[in-house]
Design an enzyme around this catalytic site. Structure first.
Site, PDB file in Angstrom:
ATOM      1  CE1 TYR A 157      -4.024   1.785  -0.091  1.00  0.00           C
ATOM      2  CE2 TYR A 157      -3.312   2.639   1.921  1.00  0.00           C
ATOM      3  CZ  TYR A 157      -4.743   2.455   0.716  1.00  0.00           C
ATOM      4  OH  TYR A 157      -5.869   2.756   0.663  1.00  0.00           O
ATOM      5  CE  LYS A 164      -7.358   6.740   0.729  1.00  0.00           C
ATOM      6  NZ  LYS A 164      -7.784   7.680   0.167  1.00  0.00           N
TER       7      LYS A 164
HETATM    8  N1  LIG Z   1     -11.449   0.100  -1.935  1.00  0.00           N
HETATM    9  C1  LIG Z   1     -11.326   0.047  -0.953  1.00  0.00           C
HETATM   10  O1  LIG Z   1     -11.015  -0.644  -0.315  1.00  0.00           O
HETATM   11  C2  LIG Z   1     -11.074   1.165  -0.229  1.00  0.00           C
HETATM   12  C3  LIG Z   1     -11.032   1.385   1.511  1.00  0.00           C
HETATM   13  C4  LIG Z   1     -11.097   2.213   2.042  1.00  0.00           C
HETATM   14  C5  LIG Z   1     -10.706   4.360   1.168  1.00  0.00           C
HETATM   15  N2  LIG Z   1     -10.693   3.434   0.038  1.00  0.00           N
HETATM   16  C6  LIG Z   1     -10.927   5.269  -0.832  1.00  0.00           C
HETATM   17  O2  LIG Z   1     -12.075   5.574  -1.776  1.00  0.00           O
HETATM   18  C7  LIG Z   1     -11.905   6.744  -2.134  1.00  0.00           C
HETATM   19  C8  LIG Z   1     -12.757   5.721  -3.389  1.00  0.00           C
HETATM   20  O3  LIG Z   1     -11.782   4.959  -3.987  1.00  0.00           O
HETATM   21  P1  LIG Z   1     -12.508   4.073  -5.012  1.00  0.00           P
HETATM   22  O4  LIG Z   1     -12.390   2.340  -4.227  1.00  0.00           O
HETATM   23  O5  LIG Z   1     -14.270   3.633  -4.484  1.00  0.00           O
HETATM   24  O6  LIG Z   1     -12.284   3.339  -6.381  1.00  0.00           O
HETATM   25  P2  LIG Z   1     -13.035   4.434  -8.119  1.00  0.00           P
HETATM   26  O7  LIG Z   1     -11.871   3.637  -8.070  1.00  0.00           O
HETATM   27  O8  LIG Z   1     -14.185   3.477  -7.744  1.00  0.00           O
HETATM   28  O9  LIG Z   1     -12.823   6.003  -7.267  1.00  0.00           O
HETATM   29  C9  LIG Z   1     -11.890   6.598  -7.408  1.00  0.00           C
HETATM   30  C10 LIG Z   1     -12.175   7.367  -8.210  1.00  0.00           C
HETATM   31  O10 LIG Z   1     -11.178   8.457  -7.375  1.00  0.00           O
HETATM   32  C11 LIG Z   1     -11.286   9.482  -9.358  1.00  0.00           C
HETATM   33  N3  LIG Z   1      -9.670  10.052  -9.411  1.00  0.00           N
HETATM   34  C12 LIG Z   1      -8.218   9.892  -9.254  1.00  0.00           C
HETATM   35  N4  LIG Z   1      -7.835  10.197  -9.649  1.00  0.00           N
HETATM   36  C13 LIG Z   1      -8.706  11.591  -9.988  1.00  0.00           C
HETATM   37  C14 LIG Z   1      -8.625  12.921 -10.609  1.00  0.00           C
HETATM   38  N5  LIG Z   1      -7.085  13.658 -10.695  1.00  0.00           N
HETATM   39  N6  LIG Z   1      -9.126  13.747 -10.467  1.00  0.00           N
HETATM   40  C15 LIG Z   1     -10.459  13.504 -10.356  1.00  0.00           C
HETATM   41  N7  LIG Z   1     -10.794  12.691  -9.748  1.00  0.00           N
HETATM   42  C16 LIG Z   1      -9.648  11.467  -9.942  1.00  0.00           C
HETATM   43  C17 LIG Z   1     -11.338   8.258 -10.138  1.00  0.00           C
HETATM   44  O11 LIG Z   1     -11.558   8.561 -10.897  1.00  0.00           O
HETATM   45  C18 LIG Z   1     -12.207   6.985  -9.614  1.00  0.00           C
HETATM   46  O12 LIG Z   1     -13.604   7.996  -9.789  1.00  0.00           O
HETATM   47  C19 LIG Z   1     -10.397   6.763  -2.926  1.00  0.00           C
HETATM   48  O13 LIG Z   1     -10.301   8.041  -1.733  1.00  0.00           O
HETATM   49  C20 LIG Z   1      -9.801   5.508  -1.988  1.00  0.00           C
HETATM   50  O14 LIG Z   1      -8.697   5.639  -1.671  1.00  0.00           O
HETATM   51  C21 LIG Z   1     -11.155   2.582  -1.061  1.00  0.00           C
END
Ligand SMILES: NC(=O)c1ccc[n+]([C@@H]2O[C@H](COP(=O)([O-])OP(=O)(O)OC[C@H]3O[C@@H](n4cnc5c(N)ncnc54)[C@H](O)[C@@H]3O)[C@@H](O)[C@H]2O)c1
Length: 255
Positions: A157, A164
Site C-alpha cells: 500500500y 492517507k
Molecule cells: N476500495 C477500498 O478498499 C477502499 C478502502 C478505503 C478507502 N478507499 C478510498 O475510497 C475512495 C474511492 O475509491 P474507490 O475504492 O471507490 O475506487 P474507484 O476507482 O471507484 O474511485 C476512485 C475515483 O478517483 C477518481 N480520481 C482519480 N484521480 C482523479 C483526479 N485527478 N481527478 C478527479 N478524480 C480522480 C477516479 O476517477 C475514480 O472515480 C478513495 O479515496 C480510496 O482510497 C477505498
C-alpha cells in the site's frame, strides 16, 4: 413549518469520485438518494463520464473536475453554483497512485510517484475545501474516504498509506479552519472493497481476502454500508462530529 420526512430531504450533495457501480462514491450516492438527497456528480475526464453516464443520465448533474488542477476545480464548482445554487455537502472519494508505487518496498518509491499520490489523494481535499467555501451553505459537511493503511504498514500500500495519513491530518486541520464557515469535515476509514482503485495495489486479492477474514462475521463491508455512514455524516444527526475518522470496516481495525 415544512415537514421533511427523510434524513437528507432538502439537501444537495456533490459526489466526487463515482467511476462505476462498484465505486464507494456510488454506494454513498445510493444511500443519499434513498434518504432523500438531491445529487450532483463530478467525473475526472471524458472516459469516466461515459462510465458514469450509464448510472446517471441527467447531463446537467454531471460536471467534469480533475482535482490535479485548481482551474478545473474552480470551474466545476462555478458550474455547480450556476446550475444548482449553494449545496449542503461534498463527498470526496478520490485517490490515485501509479501502479509501480503500489508494490514491493517503500524505499523504491520515486519522488514523483510519492508527490503524485499526495497531490491527488491528500492535497486535493484542501483544494476542494478552498473552492468549496464559495458554494457550500452554512451549515454544510465534507466527507472524505481513507483507509487503515494510514496507521499500519499494509503490504504494497506504501505511498498511498502515507497519503492517507496526510489526508487524515488534513481532515483535522480543515475541520478547525472550516468551522468559521459552518462546514464540518470528517473522514470514513472504510474496509477493503473491490473497486477499480484497489486493483492498482499488487496482490490486491490477498489484501481483500485478509480484510474479509478479519471482519467480525467474515463478510466484507459493502459500499452501501459505507454509504450509510456517509449519509449520517452529511446529515444534521452528526453536527457534533467534527474532524473525526469513523471506521466503517466491520471491525477489521480491532484485531
Ligand atoms: N476500495 C477500498 O478498499 C477502499 C478502502 C478505503 C478507502 N478507499 C478510498 O475510497 C475512495 C474511492 O475509491 P474507490 O475504492 O471507490 O475506487 P474507484 O476507482 O471507484 O474511485 C476512485 C475515483 O478517483 C477518481 N480520481 C482519480 N484521480 C482523479 C483526479 N485527478 N481527478 C478527479 N478524480 C480522480 C477516479 O476517477 C475514480 O472515480 C478513495 O479515496 C480510496 O482510497 C477505498
Amino acid at each position: 413549518m415544512k415537514r421533511l420526512d427523510k434524513l437528507l430531504s432538502g439537501k444537495k450533495i456533490l459526489i466526487m469520485g463515482a467511476a462505476n457501480k462498484r465505486s464507494i462514491a456510488w454506494g454513498c450516492a445510493q444511500s443519499m438518494l434513498d434518504n432523500g438527497a438531491e445529487l450532483i456528480f463530478t467525473y475526472q475526464n471524458e472516459r469516466l463520464k461515459k462510465s458514469l453516464n450509464r448510472l446517471v443520465q441527467d447531463e446537467d448533474r454531471l460536471i467534469e473536475c480533475d482535482v490535479s488542477s485548481d482551474e478545473s476545480i474552480e470551474k466545476a464548482f462555478g458550474q455547480v453554483a450556476d446550475r444548482f445554487g449553494k449545496i449542503d455537502g461534498i463527498v470526496h472519494a478520490i485517490a490515485f497512485a501509479k501502479k509501480e508505487e503500489l508494490a514491493g518496498d517503500i524505499m523504491n518509491s520515486s519522488r514523483e510517484g510519492y508527490a503524485l499520490a499526495q497531490n491527488i489523494s491528500a492535497y486535493s481535499l484542501i483544494a476542494v475545501a478552498k473552492y468549496g467555501i464559495k458554494i457550500l451553505n452554512d451549515p454544510a459537511s465534507i466527507v472524505t474516504l481513507t483507509y487503515f493503511g494510514s496507521e499500519r504498514a499494509i503490504p504494497n500500500y506504501n505511498v498511498m498509506g502515507v497519503a492517507k495519513a496526510a489526508l487524515e491530518a488534513n481532515v483535522r486541520y480543515l475541520a478547525r479552519d472550516m468551522a468559521k464557515y459552518g462546514v464540518r469535515v470528517n473522514a470514513i476509514s472504510a474496509g477493503a472493497v473491490k473497486t477499480l482503485a484497489v486493483t492498482g495495489v499488487k496482490d490486491h486479492g490477498d489484501l481483500l481476502r485478509l480484510s474479509r477474514e478479519r471482519t467480525v462475521d467474515g463478510e466484507s463491508v459493502t459500499t452501501e454500508q459505507i454509504g450509510g455512514a456517509a449519509s449520517f455524516l452529511v446529515s444534521d444527526l452528526s453536527t457534533g462530529v467534527v474532524g473525526d475518522v469513523i471506521y466503517v470496516d466491520k471491525g477489521v481495525h480491532l484485531i
